[in-house]
Design a protein around this motif. Structure first.
Motif, PDB file in Angstrom:
ATOM      1  N   TYR A   5       0.966  -1.177  -0.020  1.00 43.44           N
ATOM      2  CA  TYR A   5       0.010  -0.208   0.187  1.00 43.44           C
ATOM      3  C   TYR A   5       0.712   1.384   0.194  1.00 43.44           C
ATOM      4  CZ  TYR A   5      -3.440  -3.292   2.495  1.00 43.44           C
ATOM      5  OH  TYR A   5      -4.047  -4.537   1.898  1.00 43.44           O
ATOM      6  N   SER A   6       0.681   1.611  -0.870  1.00 46.75           N
ATOM      7  CA  SER A   6       0.977   4.029  -0.595  1.00 46.75           C
ATOM      8  C   SER A   6      -0.089   4.435   0.236  1.00 46.75           C
ATOM      9  CB  SER A   6       1.417   4.332  -1.838  1.00 46.75           C
ATOM     10  OG  SER A   6      -0.003   4.366  -2.564  1.00 46.75           O
ATOM     11  N   VAL A   7      -0.288   5.280   0.922  1.00 47.18           N
ATOM     12  CA  VAL A   7      -0.567   5.779   1.594  1.00 47.18           C
ATOM     13  C   VAL A   7      -0.068   6.993   1.483  1.00 47.18           C
ATOM     14  CG1 VAL A   7      -2.254   6.294   4.394  1.00 47.18           C
ATOM     15  CG2 VAL A   7      -1.261   4.132   3.929  1.00 47.18           C
ATOM     16  N   GLU A   8      -1.473   7.826   1.160  1.00 53.41           N
ATOM     17  CA  GLU A   8      -0.723   9.619   0.761  1.00 53.41           C
ATOM     18  C   GLU A   8      -1.215  10.287   2.176  1.00 53.41           C
ATOM     19  OE1 GLU A   8      -0.484  12.833  -2.978  1.00 53.41           O
ATOM     20  OE2 GLU A   8      -2.335  10.930  -2.654  1.00 53.41           O
ATOM     21  N   LEU A   9       0.196  11.303   2.309  1.00 54.61           N
ATOM     22  CA  LEU A   9      -0.722  12.378   3.926  1.00 54.61           C
ATOM     23  C   LEU A   9      -1.418  13.324   2.775  1.00 54.61           C
ATOM     24  CD1 LEU A   9       1.403  12.091   6.549  1.00 54.61           C
ATOM     25  CD2 LEU A   9      -0.480  10.370   5.664  1.00 54.61           C
ATOM     26  N   LEU A  10      -2.709  13.995   3.178  1.00 53.78           N
ATOM     27  CA  LEU A  10      -3.655  14.796   2.707  1.00 53.78           C
ATOM     28  C   LEU A  10      -3.183  16.121   3.641  1.00 53.78           C
ATOM     29  CD1 LEU A  10      -6.477  13.347   0.979  1.00 53.78           C
ATOM     30  CD2 LEU A  10      -4.176  13.147  -0.197  1.00 53.78           C
ATOM     31  N   ASN A  11      -3.580  16.155   4.541  1.00 51.73           N
ATOM     32  CA  ASN A  11      -3.347  17.370   5.256  1.00 51.73           C
ATOM     33  C   ASN A  11      -2.700  17.675   6.580  1.00 51.73           C
ATOM     34  OD1 ASN A  11      -5.783  18.654   3.584  1.00 51.73           O
ATOM     35  ND2 ASN A  11      -6.897  16.906   4.566  1.00 51.73           N
ATOM     36  N   SER A  12      -1.288  17.237   6.137  1.00 50.11           N
ATOM     37  CA  SER A  12      -0.611  16.903   7.396  1.00 50.11           C
ATOM     38  C   SER A  12       0.941  17.586   7.729  1.00 50.11           C
ATOM     39  CB  SER A  12       0.161  15.646   7.543  1.00 50.11           C
ATOM     40  OG  SER A  12       1.559  15.420   8.068  1.00 50.11           O
ATOM     41  N   ASP A  13       0.723  18.302   8.656  1.00 53.22           N
ATOM     42  CA  ASP A  13       1.238  20.040   8.899  1.00 53.22           C
ATOM     43  C   ASP A  13       2.893  19.317   9.700  1.00 53.22           C
ATOM     44  OD1 ASP A  13      -0.085  22.126   8.694  1.00 53.22           O
ATOM     45  OD2 ASP A  13      -0.707  21.571  10.567  1.00 53.22           O
ATOM     46  N   ASP A  14       2.552  17.591  10.030  1.00 49.81           N
ATOM     47  CA  ASP A  14       4.561  17.379  10.234  1.00 49.81           C
ATOM     48  C   ASP A  14       5.009  16.635   9.089  1.00 49.81           C
ATOM     49  OD1 ASP A  14       2.993  16.683  13.070  1.00 49.81           O
ATOM     50  OD2 ASP A  14       2.118  15.469  11.619  1.00 49.81           O
ATOM     51  N   SER A  15       6.230  17.007   9.348  1.00 44.85           N
ATOM     52  CA  SER A  15       7.563  17.089   8.930  1.00 44.85           C
ATOM     53  C   SER A  15       7.583  15.435   8.467  1.00 44.85           C
ATOM     54  CB  SER A  15       8.392  17.536   9.642  1.00 44.85           C
ATOM     55  OG  SER A  15       9.212  17.166  10.171  1.00 44.85           O
ATOM     56  N   ILE A  16       8.848  15.236   7.377  1.00 47.50           N
ATOM     57  CA  ILE A  16       8.779  13.691   7.114  1.00 47.50           C
ATOM     58  C   ILE A  16       9.663  13.543   7.790  1.00 47.50           C
ATOM     59  CG2 ILE A  16      10.464  14.827   5.887  1.00 47.50           C
ATOM     60  CD1 ILE A  16      10.070  11.793   3.703  1.00 47.50           C
ATOM     61  N   GLU A  17      10.531  14.231   8.722  1.00 47.47           N
ATOM     62  CA  GLU A  17      11.171  14.270   9.647  1.00 47.47           C
ATOM     63  C   GLU A  17      10.177  13.099  11.228  1.00 47.47           C
ATOM     64  OE1 GLU A  17      13.142  15.870   7.265  1.00 47.47           O
ATOM     65  OE2 GLU A  17      11.915  16.194   8.351  1.00 47.47           O
ATOM     66  N   LYS A  18       9.464  13.937  11.270  1.00 49.74           N
ATOM     67  CA  LYS A  18       8.367  13.479  12.568  1.00 49.74           C
ATOM     68  C   LYS A  18       8.105  12.544  12.101  1.00 49.74           C
ATOM     69  CE  LYS A  18       5.143  15.225  15.422  1.00 49.74           C
ATOM     70  NZ  LYS A  18       3.757  16.330  16.000  1.00 49.74           N
ATOM     71  N   ILE A  19       7.020  12.200  11.446  1.00 52.14           N
ATOM     72  CA  ILE A  19       6.847  10.877  10.796  1.00 52.14           C
ATOM     73  C   ILE A  19       7.505  10.100   9.934  1.00 52.14           C
ATOM     74  CG2 ILE A  19       5.459   9.598   8.919  1.00 52.14           C
ATOM     75  CD1 ILE A  19       3.578  11.925  10.173  1.00 52.14           C
ATOM     76  N   GLN A  20       8.462   9.808  10.453  1.00 52.13           N
ATOM     77  CA  GLN A  20       9.974   8.842   9.770  1.00 52.13           C
ATOM     78  C   GLN A  20      10.323   8.327  11.247  1.00 52.13           C
ATOM     79  OE1 GLN A  20      12.988  10.403   7.590  1.00 52.13           O
ATOM     80  NE2 GLN A  20      12.531   8.937   5.668  1.00 52.13           N
ATOM     81  N   ALA A  21      10.052   9.180  12.126  1.00 47.32           N
ATOM     82  CA  ALA A  21      10.713   9.209  13.637  1.00 47.32           C
ATOM     83  C   ALA A  21       9.678   9.001  13.992  1.00 47.32           C
ATOM     84  CB  ALA A  21      10.615   9.969  14.767  1.00 47.32           C
ATOM     85  N   SER A  22       7.889   8.874  13.777  1.00 46.66           N
ATOM     86  CA  SER A  22       7.213   7.934  14.644  1.00 46.66           C
ATOM     87  C   SER A  22       6.376   6.462  14.190  1.00 46.66           C
ATOM     88  CB  SER A  22       5.562   8.862  14.014  1.00 46.66           C
ATOM     89  OG  SER A  22       5.950   9.777  14.770  1.00 46.66           O
ATOM     90  N   THR A  23       6.895   6.615  13.145  1.00 52.04           N
ATOM     91  CA  THR A  23       7.077   5.069  12.169  1.00 52.04           C
ATOM     92  C   THR A  23       8.327   4.363  12.599  1.00 52.04           C
ATOM     93  OG1 THR A  23       8.110   6.030   9.809  1.00 52.04           O
ATOM     94  CG2 THR A  23       5.806   5.708  10.177  1.00 52.04           C
ATOM     95  N   GLU A  24       9.520   4.705  12.649  1.00 51.06           N
ATOM     96  CA  GLU A  24      10.342   3.984  13.153  1.00 51.06           C
ATOM     97  C   GLU A  24       9.325   3.400  15.418  1.00 51.06           C
ATOM     98  OE1 GLU A  24      13.542   6.698  13.015  1.00 51.06           O
ATOM     99  OE2 GLU A  24      14.220   6.145  10.616  1.00 51.06           O
ATOM    100  N   ILE A  25       9.722   4.542  15.589  1.00 51.71           N
ATOM    101  CA  ILE A  25      10.089   3.924  17.407  1.00 51.71           C
ATOM    102  C   ILE A  25       8.007   3.090  16.370  1.00 51.71           C
ATOM    103  CG2 ILE A  25       8.097   4.923  18.975  1.00 51.71           C
ATOM    104  CD1 ILE A  25       9.696   7.637  19.118  1.00 51.71           C
TER     105      ILE A  25
END
Length: 213
Positions: free
Chosen positions: A114-134
């Protein structure tokens, strides 16, 4: 003759159920002038197998369906005839003939990507990456779905984060889609705290079991 069709499902058909999609294919085959095979018995059914149900609202980039025909036309001709007969929202990209008496299509599928495209996110890619890594570092991710408790963590086989050409953040996932386990990408988004209205999910491919790949 058994054919395997690869197709895209988008637009107006995003909220069409699997049962209705099967009916659409049955009518499209007839409209194309092709002869559909039916099962034997007191209540003959069209010989059509959808690989794996696509959840409502998901875009399907490479969906698969097997159809049995009493027809000897070449796959490319069948593809052209069907593309003229299917409704808007379905587009056939490939038609191949396969072994007529081989295993059923659903039994050959192991997982989905799957690809999940974020439509209305104010979060940076760094923050999303950190969340997924955790999330990936955790041994378990207890969840409740349809009043049943389960562990989401073993259902996340792969997960990565990138940006697309439009600069939007996209989360890529691989999750099981077989008779024993089914992973739901929207559950991953819920675990990340991303609201349902803030992303769009595309099933990018169906992954075959290794012995059928």
């Amino acid at each position: 003759m058994r054919i395997r069709i690869t197709y895209r499902k988008t637009g107006a058909l995003l909220y069409t159920s699997t049962l209705d999609v099967q009916t659409i294919w049955e009518r499209s085959v007839r409209r194309a002038g092709l002869i559909l095979q039916y099962s034997q018995g007191f209540h003959p059914q069209p010989r059509i197998q959808i690989a794996n149900p696509l959840p409502l609202g998901f875009v399907g980039a490479q969906e698969l369906i097997d159809i049995w025909l009493d027809d000897e036309r070449k796959p490319e001709e069948i593809k052209d005839l069907l593309n003229k007969s299917v409704p808007e929202g379905i587009y056939i990209t490939e038609v191949n003939t396969i072994e007529e008496n081989g295993p059923s299509l659903p039994k050959q599928i192991d997982a989905s990507t799957y690809s999940v495209e974020l439509l209305n996110s104010d979060d940076s890619i760094e923050k999303i990456q950190a969340s997924t890594e955790i999330m990936l570092l955790k041994d378990s991710l207890p969840r409740v779905r349809n009043r049943k408790s389960y562990d989401l963590r073993p259902l996340i086989q792969e997960m990565s984060v990138q940006t697309n050409p439009d600069g939007k953040i996209v989360i890529f996932l691989k999750m099981p889609s077989n008779s024993s386990q089914t992973g739901r990408p929207e559950e991953v988004m819920a675990e990340l705290g991303i609201p349902l209205e803030n992303f769009r999910i595309t099933r990018t491919s169906l992954v075959f079991l290794e012995k059928y790949a």
